[in-house]
Write a protein that holds these residues in place. Structure first.
Motif, mmCIF file in Angstrom:
data_model
loop_
_atom_site.group_PDB
_atom_site.id
_atom_site.type_symbol
_atom_site.label_atom_id
_atom_site.label_comp_id
_atom_site.label_asym_id
_atom_site.label_seq_id
_atom_site.Cartn_x
_atom_site.Cartn_y
_atom_site.Cartn_z
ATOM 1 N N ASP B 442 0.889 -1.159 0.000
ATOM 2 C CA ASP B 442 0.000 0.000 0.000
ATOM 3 C C ASP B 442 0.927 1.209 0.000
ATOM 4 O O ASP B 442 1.770 1.351 0.888
ATOM 5 C CB ASP B 442 -0.851 -0.046 1.278
ATOM 6 N N THR B 443 0.810 2.043 -1.022
ATOM 7 C CA THR B 443 1.780 3.128 -1.157
ATOM 8 C C THR B 443 1.310 4.428 -0.506
ATOM 9 O O THR B 443 1.997 5.445 -0.583
ATOM 10 C CB THR B 443 2.083 3.403 -2.644
ATOM 11 N N ARG B 444 0.157 4.382 0.152
ATOM 12 C CA ARG B 444 -0.302 5.598 0.834
ATOM 13 C C ARG B 444 0.646 5.958 1.969
ATOM 14 O O ARG B 444 1.187 5.084 2.650
ATOM 15 C CB ARG B 444 -1.703 5.376 1.427
ATOM 16 N N GLU B 445 0.804 7.229 2.182
ATOM 17 C CA GLU B 445 1.584 7.704 3.328
ATOM 18 C C GLU B 445 0.746 7.450 4.588
ATOM 19 O O GLU B 445 -0.457 7.724 4.602
ATOM 20 C CB GLU B 445 1.859 9.198 3.147
ATOM 21 N N PRO B 446 1.344 6.880 5.648
ATOM 22 C CA PRO B 446 0.563 6.657 6.875
ATOM 23 C C PRO B 446 -0.066 7.964 7.359
ATOM 24 O O PRO B 446 0.575 9.013 7.348
ATOM 25 C CB PRO B 446 1.603 6.148 7.866
ATOM 26 N N SER B 447 -1.328 7.887 7.753
ATOM 27 C CA SER B 447 -2.029 9.117 8.122
ATOM 28 C C SER B 447 -1.859 9.449 9.597
ATOM 29 O O SER B 447 -2.152 10.567 10.015
ATOM 30 C CB SER B 447 -3.512 8.992 7.791
ATOM 31 N N ARG B 448 -1.417 8.497 10.382
ATOM 32 C CA ARG B 448 -1.134 8.819 11.785
ATOM 33 C C ARG B 448 -0.153 7.790 12.345
ATOM 34 O O ARG B 448 0.086 6.747 11.722
ATOM 35 C CB ARG B 448 -2.411 8.841 12.623
ATOM 36 N N THR B 449 0.394 8.128 13.495
ATOM 37 C CA THR B 449 1.407 7.269 14.119
ATOM 38 C C THR B 449 0.954 6.848 15.504
ATOM 39 O O THR B 449 0.518 7.676 16.301
ATOM 40 C CB THR B 449 2.747 8.019 14.234
ATOM 41 N N ILE B 450 1.045 5.561 15.742
ATOM 42 C CA ILE B 450 0.804 5.037 17.088
ATOM 43 C C ILE B 450 2.163 4.690 17.681
ATOM 44 O O ILE B 450 2.884 3.858 17.139
ATOM 45 C CB ILE B 450 -0.106 3.796 17.031
ATOM 46 N N GLU B 451 2.514 5.372 18.753
ATOM 47 C CA GLU B 451 3.809 5.099 19.386
ATOM 48 C C GLU B 451 3.592 4.227 20.607
ATOM 49 O O GLU B 451 2.802 4.548 21.495
ATOM 50 C CB GLU B 451 4.496 6.416 19.794
ATOM 51 N N LEU B 452 4.268 3.114 20.616
ATOM 52 C CA LEU B 452 4.178 2.200 21.752
ATOM 53 C C LEU B 452 5.591 1.881 22.227
ATOM 54 O O LEU B 452 6.486 1.667 21.414
ATOM 55 C CB LEU B 452 3.476 0.901 21.343
ATOM 56 N N HIS B 453 5.754 1.858 23.534
ATOM 57 C CA HIS B 453 7.072 1.551 24.084
ATOM 58 C C HIS B 453 7.077 0.149 24.667
ATOM 59 O O HIS B 453 6.113 -0.273 25.299
ATOM 60 C CB HIS B 453 7.434 2.576 25.154
ATOM 61 N N LEU B 454 8.168 -0.550 24.400
ATOM 62 C CA LEU B 454 8.337 -1.882 24.966
ATOM 63 C C LEU B 454 8.996 -1.688 26.321
ATOM 64 O O LEU B 454 10.091 -1.132 26.404
ATOM 65 C CB LEU B 454 9.219 -2.731 24.057
ATOM 66 N N THR B 455 8.305 -2.093 27.352
ATOM 67 C CA THR B 455 8.757 -1.743 28.691
ATOM 68 C C THR B 455 8.801 -2.975 29.581
ATOM 69 O O THR B 455 8.157 -3.985 29.310
ATOM 70 C CB THR B 455 7.803 -0.718 29.321
ATOM 71 N N GLY B 456 9.570 -2.860 30.639
ATOM 72 C CA GLY B 456 9.639 -3.972 31.568
ATOM 73 C C GLY B 456 10.403 -3.619 32.814
ATOM 74 O O GLY B 456 11.033 -2.563 32.913
#
Lengths: 324, 562
Positions: B442-456
């Motif tokens: 899919d060549t569309r530019e991502p419309s938003r970003t979900i930021e998730l942190h890997l934590t522990g």
């Protein structure tokens, strides 16, 4: 040799001094990488200045990190501490749900998952026979818990026996609650056992891991008739090899009131130290040998010497450490 | 089930090769090579066609000289290799003979949500004694695998390979085609392993920094340097040897169900092209694989064809697959050597012109230590990250007892092979080398970003995203049809292979260009990786770390596409 020998042992690793851990303990997790003052008592080699001077590690200077050159690229950028601390006002939300309700998290049984399930542990840290200048006997130190990551029912006990009779010891039952990355608060009761009146105490304290891997327990007690007491214990594990481990330990007891029936005067009553060398045949079974010092101080020492007892006793110990 | 009712897997009796001592000293030098070590293995069973019956049952398995309970598929560990053809609709009748719920998840396959096989999310599981028929069209080709998604059944043996033949025929012709399914086996009850990790997270780590290491460092670098290095890690209560939660101290590493001593062997005639389908089907292990004397031409990653790239070694994180082509020219044996990331043991197999031949097994490398960049990201001066500065945005929920550190400025470069592989004289594959043929889906530019942190919190063995364990978290919502970006920041010092079910993860280079399409993305310590996702598969999906014990401890999210 006195208990101070144990302190010297603790300081064997360059850059590590017990005093530092006590200081950090007060600060709990507020200790951060860049605003921690250099350890006042640590060996010169560990000071940030030396790190900075070391050609290979110039950039490892953590104490200068907050203001390092990157700031010019990111004007106004604020670096947070890497550990602990409070969330900054502009911290983002961890909620990406758009209001969509979870389906499965509330039925983890179907998934056969449960990330809050309880588990239990029993560690008999010391179970030993001792031969001291003031006699011989046996002593123990054990702790166990049951619970999940955040809340545990914690039981611990220590004491000794000589001439076939319990001499001094106590059992504590505590609710332990995780309050910070490396620290739990503990609330519960303690009952003294052994010779003398069996005192009951309410107990409140902290337990955790101070910087440099010092295991710390600090507990305050309040008993009947306005009695107060405090105990601090610091333990360290020095790995000589993967299985041969030297474990220094210091314990300090203090009381707010005289308790002549248990041979105690107010003030710091005793400082005990131990140095045990164990070999972990398996993680769960480790025989050890070592030396321990019991040193009575202040009024308690006067009381003991008045009764013809030893103020300082050095003991050779041999025992086994068991982990279940 | 009474023990006498338990059928036995008929495998040649093999003694164990578990860790450094036995393997390194004995077989490693090629001096002690008992006759049974080179007995030919019965080939892993194979099922082909578009309708198959799979039976899950407990059986007795013996990998170490001690019989243990395993969860098997059609009687084997691993289960049969399933061969399908792209474009067909497969029908998989799974009968669960266990006394508890079971499941099979088709790892990396894009299937409708109710066929994905995650109990509690995409279906109800397969209850004890009953069956479930999976039925879905196969719209992709390549190398994949399947495994249980129920508690520790995967660790107990429920996994196997999937090979899907492309509709148009194989792009790369090969004279031989072998699956190498690498896995980890423990004689301990996985529940016990988990309980031990939660009471003492370093219980299996026999590579901890010791006083003698320190003295060796001090001799090599000087006392001041050695002390300041050690002091920094110790002050943070972090362990530079924290590479694997579960190690060769309990694991035996298998190739196609064969221990290193049993030495699974694939035959070739000199000059032939041999395709190897490498699958890391282990529960909690990362392997570094090489075949001394042969170069690996990587032609596919996670089942997807890539521009061929020649390397000497590659890291297989848990659940990843790579297809490589090798061309053994000499009339001799070659050792396929896959050592665990912490060098506590290895899996081993052999390519040979004739049964019974074996080549020298290389010694395990010294245990690597985490570097500054694994703790501090681009702020470690060894980060070698010239891809520009990024700032991570921490969630409020990361400031609590469940998180032991945060990385503010993660490194974003993909050309780092990771801890233990950085100083290799030969070429090691990195994500920067991988370019999926045909570009993005899919060549569309991502419309938003979900930021998730890997934590522990390693000490407490708590694992999470954004500091929230699965039970504490709300689902992540992907809006149906959208093209979005998932940015993962690893705030821990361990590698985490993150697997999104139901949709592809299209990794972006640090400057935002399409790089490679994967189902499992390994995020290195203190690294940030972004990938684009097209939310075109409606339903509820699992999204988790593929380290089984991290997943169980909470590094898991539900993703809802609606």
């Amino acid at each position: 040799m006195t208990w101070r020998a144990a302190l010297v042992a603790l300081a064997m690793m360059p850059g590590i001094v017990a005093a530092q851990s006590m200081k950090d303990m007060q600060g709990m997790d507020q200790s951060t990488m860049h605003d921690d003052p250099p350890p006042a008592a640590s060996a010169p080699a560990a000071s940030p200045a030396d790190q900075h001077d070391s050609p290979d590690h110039a950039g490892h200077d953590m104490s200068g990190m907050a203001g390092m050159g990157h700031t010019s690229n990111n004007a106004g950028m604020e670096m947070g501490p890497m550990q602990g601390g409070k969330a900054p006002a502009d911290a983002r939300s961890g909620d990406w749900s758009d209001g969509v309700a979870p389906m499965s998290a509330h039925d983890m049984r179907m998934m056969d998952m449960d990330d809050t399930s309880s588990t239990g542990m029993l560690l008999i840290d010391n179970l030993e026979a001792y031969a001291g200048q003031g006699g011989h006997g046996q002593s123990w130190e054990a702790e166990g818990w049951y619970g999940n990551d955040r809340d545990k029912l914690w039981v611990r006990s220590e004491g000794d026996r000589s001439d076939g009779r319990p001499q001094d010891g106590d059992v504590e039952v505590l609710w332990s609650h995780a309050v910070a990355t490396f620290w739990d608060t503990q609330l519960g009761v303690r009952r003294d056992i052994g010779a003398g009146p069996k005192r009951n105490w309410a107990a409140f304290g902290v337990q955790g891991l101070a910087p440099y891997w010092f295991e710390v327990e600090a507990t305050a007690y309040a008993g009947q008739g306005g009695r107060t007491a405090a105990r601090v214990r610091v333990e360290y594990e020095l790995l000589l090899t993967q299985r041969l481990i030297l474990q220094p330990e210091i314990e300090l007891n203090a009381y707010g009131k005289n308790d002549i029936a248990r041979g105690i005067r107010s003030g710091i009553s005793s400082v005990d130290g131990g140095l045990r060398l164990r070999y972990e045949i398996r993680r769960s079974v480790a025989p050890y040998v070592g030396v321990a010092w019991e040193h009575l101080t202040g009024g308690t020492a006067d009381l003991a010497s008045g009764r013809g007892q030893r103020i300082t006793d050095r003991r050779w110990v041999a025992g086994v450490r068991l982990w279940f | 089930m009474r023990r006498s009712d338990v059928p036995s897997i008929l495998l040649p009796r093999r003694r164990f090769v578990q860790g450094l001592t036995t393997a390194g000293v004995g077989l490693g030098l090629g001096l002690i090579r008992p006759a049974w070590a080179t007995e030919p293995m019965s080939p892993a069973s194979l099922l082909a066609g578009n309708a198959m019956d799979l039976e899950i049952r407990e059986a007795s398995a013996d990998f170490t000289g001690r019989a243990r309970r395993a969860v098997t598929v059609n009687g084997g560990v691993p289960g049969p290799t399933l061969r399908w053809k792209e474009g067909e609709t497969v029908s998989l009748h799974v009968q669960n003979h266990l006394d508890r719920t079971s499941s099979i998840h088709w790892h990396g396959l894009i299937v409708p949500a109710h066929q994905d096989g995650v109990p509690g999310i995409s279906f109800d599981g397969i209850p004890a004694g009953s069956s479930f028929t999976y039925r879905f069209p196969v719209r992709q080709s390549g190398t994949y695998w399947y495994h249980a998604h129920s508690r520790f059944q995967e660790q107990s043996g429920l996994y196997g390979a999937i090979v899907i033949e492309p509709k148009e025929g194989e792009r790369h012709v090969a004279d031989r085609d072998y699956v190498l399914l690498i896995s980890d086996w423990t004689d301990e009850d996985p529940e016990r392993v988990y309980a031990k990790l939660r009471t003492r997270s370093d219980v299996y780590n026999y590579g901890q920094p010791t006083l003698s290491d320190f003295l060796r460092d001090a001799r090599a670098k000087g006392l001041g340097e050695a002390a300041s290095m050690r002091s920094m890690w110790n002050r943070m209560r972090m362990n530079m040897s924290d590479l694997a939660d579960v190690s060769g101290a309990t694991y035996t590493y298998l190739v196609n169900g064969a221990t290193p001593a049993a030495n699974w062997t694939g035959l070739f005639r000199p000059g032939e092209r041999v395709r190897l389908r490498l699958i890391n089907g282990s529960s909690n292990s990362i392997f570094d694989l090489r075949i001394p004397g042969l170069r690996l031409r990587v032609i596919a990653a996670d089942g997807q064809d890539v521009e061929p790239v020649l390397v000497d070694e590659l890291r297989l994180s848990a659940a990843e697959t790579y297809d490589v082509i090798v061309e053994p020219g000499d009339d001799r044996a070659y050792t396929i050597f896959a050592q665990s990331i912490d060098r506590s043991g290895y899996a081993r197999a052999t390519l040979a012109p004739r049964e019974g031949m074996a080549a020298a097994v290389p010694p395990l490398d010294p245990r690597p230590r985490l570097a500054m960049r694994d703790m501090m990201g681009s702020m470690g001066d060894d980060a070698a990250d010239d891809s520009g500065m990024v700032m991570a945005h921490h969630a409020r929920s990361e400031y609590g007892a469940g998180v032991d550190m945060r990385v503010d400025m993660p490194r974003t470069n993909l050309d780092d092979p990771g801890v233990g592989l950085r100083d290799r004289a030969h070429r090691v594959l990195t994500y920067a080398d991988l370019h999926t043929l045909g570009g993005a889906l899919d060549t569309r530019e991502p419309s938003r970003t979900i930021e998730l942190h890997l934590t522990g919190n390693m000490g407490r063995f708590m694992w999470s995203f954004d500091g929230l364990k699965y039970s504490e978290a709300k689902p992540v919502h992907f809006r149906s049809g959208e093209r979005l970006r998932v940015t993962l920041v690893n705030d821990t010092m361990m590698n985490h292979p993150i697997h999104l079910h139901g949709m592809w993860s299209e990794i972006e280079s640090p400057d935002g260009a399409f790089q490679v399409r994967k189902h499992t993305v390994n995020i290195q310590p203190a690294q940030q990786v972004s990938y684009a996702v097209t939310a075109d598969n409606p339903g509820r999906w699992a999204f988790h770390c593929h380290m089984l014990y991290h997943m169980e401890a909470g590094m898991f999210r539900e993703v809802v596409v609606s």
